[in-house]
Write a protein that holds these residues in place. Structure first.
Motif, PDB file in Angstrom:
ATOM      1  N   PHE A   1      30.755  73.151  17.647  1.00  0.00           N
ATOM      2  CA  PHE A   1      29.783  73.788  16.798  1.00  0.00           C
ATOM      3  C   PHE A   1      28.647  72.912  16.264  1.00  0.00           C
ATOM      4  O   PHE A   1      28.648  71.545  15.911  1.00  0.00           O
ATOM      5  CB  PHE A   1      30.195  74.333  15.535  1.00  0.00           C
TER       6      PHE A   1
ATOM      7  N   LEU B   1      24.489  74.546   5.327  1.00  0.00           N
ATOM      8  CA  LEU B   1      24.706  74.438   6.806  1.00  0.00           C
ATOM      9  C   LEU B   1      24.556  75.584   7.399  1.00  0.00           C
ATOM     10  O   LEU B   1      25.174  76.777   6.868  1.00  0.00           O
ATOM     11  CB  LEU B   1      26.230  73.903   7.057  1.00  0.00           C
TER      12      LEU B   1
ATOM     13  N   PHE C   1      24.936  77.346  11.274  1.00  0.00           N
ATOM     14  CA  PHE C   1      25.850  77.016  12.524  1.00  0.00           C
ATOM     15  C   PHE C   1      25.268  77.714  13.784  1.00  0.00           C
ATOM     16  O   PHE C   1      24.619  78.745  13.737  1.00  0.00           O
ATOM     17  CB  PHE C   1      27.002  77.379  12.070  1.00  0.00           C
ATOM     18  N   GLY C   2      25.324  77.061  14.857  1.00  0.00           N
ATOM     19  CA  GLY C   2      25.019  77.805  16.198  1.00  0.00           C
ATOM     20  C   GLY C   2      26.360  78.577  16.554  1.00  0.00           C
ATOM     21  O   GLY C   2      27.375  78.510  15.675  1.00  0.00           O
ATOM     22  N   LYS C   3      26.177  79.304  17.476  1.00  0.00           N
ATOM     23  CA  LYS C   3      27.149  80.428  17.886  1.00  0.00           C
ATOM     24  C   LYS C   3      28.568  79.765  18.618  1.00  0.00           C
ATOM     25  O   LYS C   3      29.565  80.091  18.821  1.00  0.00           O
ATOM     26  CB  LYS C   3      26.799  81.200  18.953  1.00  0.00           C
ATOM     27  N   GLY C   4      28.197  78.146  18.687  1.00  0.00           N
ATOM     28  CA  GLY C   4      29.590  77.529  19.379  1.00  0.00           C
ATOM     29  C   GLY C   4      29.678  77.530  21.143  1.00  0.00           C
ATOM     30  O   GLY C   4      28.923  78.360  21.537  1.00  0.00           O
TER      31      GLY C   4
ATOM     32  N   PHE D   1      24.354  68.099  12.883  1.00  0.00           N
ATOM     33  CA  PHE D   1      25.723  67.780  12.815  1.00  0.00           C
ATOM     34  C   PHE D   1      26.567  68.394  14.127  1.00  0.00           C
ATOM     35  O   PHE D   1      25.822  69.446  14.274  1.00  0.00           O
ATOM     36  CB  PHE D   1      26.492  68.565  11.543  1.00  0.00           C
TER      37      PHE D   1
ATOM     38  N   TYR E   1      30.434  69.771  14.526  1.00  0.00           N
ATOM     39  CA  TYR E   1      31.744  69.893  14.177  1.00  0.00           C
ATOM     40  C   TYR E   1      32.650  70.435  15.476  1.00  0.00           C
ATOM     41  O   TYR E   1      31.980  70.941  16.302  1.00  0.00           O
ATOM     42  CB  TYR E   1      31.916  70.915  13.188  1.00  0.00           C
TER      43      TYR E   1
END
Lengths: 111, 116
Positions: free
Chosen positions: A90, A99, A101-104, A34, A36
């Motif tokens: 993200f 989920l 998440f990566g650090k963005g 995904f 976001y």
């Protein structure tokens, strides 16, 4: 367990230029992927997702991403960015857990 | 998709106090989660809210600090107890909808908490 690496913490780009935000993942099981987007002072909005089928997925606002299983990547692209695309992006992976998440990546579009 | 609302949207609290955050969804959901986003950071999963039973907490999060309730399919609360400035974060509710056949998670608008 799953993990996500977003290689760029910040990406500045001029308006109407193309952009690619990189995402690599690690997992021992099959995953869903995904992207976001989080606009300033707002919650998370789903941009696009890969569940199965075609490896090129199209999302909202002209964004697309390509799933590459051999390279364990899911890079996000847009051929021409707009000022309004300035936001935090993200990448996230879902396997047998919620989920992760990566650090963005902070995308800053410059006029 | 669905409408996911959180209350309050933001709050400023004194250390040592507790705050309860509510999450309400206008559609039935299968799974509900609570995430924390510390300033300038990514999202970290706190726990999975289970209907009618104790929540499942991730490593580093405990029930005494973050008690969670989920009395029905569409509502959950997260309490941040005995707050300290380190608890200043955005807290987000996330759901998987019963109506969708995928594991796509949708997010509420978040609750921005500042602890003085």
């Amino acid at each position: 367990a799953q993990s996500v690496t977003q290689l760029d913490s910040q990406v500045p780009v001029f308006e109407e230029a193309p952009v690619e935000l990189r995402c690599n993942y690690s997992s021992s099981v099959s995953v869903y992927l995904f992207w976001y987007v989080q606009y300033p002072n707002q919650g998370l909005q789903l941009l696009l997702k890969y569940l199965s089928g075609s490896t090129l997925v199209k999302g909202i606002n002209g964004f697309e991403a390509e799933f590459n299983k051999s390279q364990t990547s899911f890079h996000l692209r847009k051929p021409s960015v707009h000022i309004s695309d300035t936001a935090e992006y993200f990448c996230a992976v879902k396997g047998n857990t919620p989920l992760v998440f990566g650090k963005g990546t902070r995308l800053s579009v410059i006029a | 998709s669905a409408v996911i609302s959180q209350k309050p949207s933001r709050d400023i609290c004194q250390r040592g106090t507790s705050l309860t955050i509510q999450c309400q969804v206008d559609s039935q959901v299968t799974m509900m989660f609570w995430y924390r986003q510390q300033p300038g950071q990514s999202l970290t999963l706190i726990a999975t809210a289970n209907q009618g039973s104790e929540a499942t907490y991730e490593s580093g999060f405990v029930i005494d600090k973050f008690p969670i309730s989920r009395p029905n399919l569409t509502f959950s609360t997260l309490t941040v107890s005995n707050m300290s400035p380190e608890d200043s974060s955005i807290y987000l509710c996330s759901v998987i909808l019963l109506a969708t056949s995928t594991d796509t998670q949708y997010f509420g608008p978040g609750t921005r908490l500042t602890v003085l």
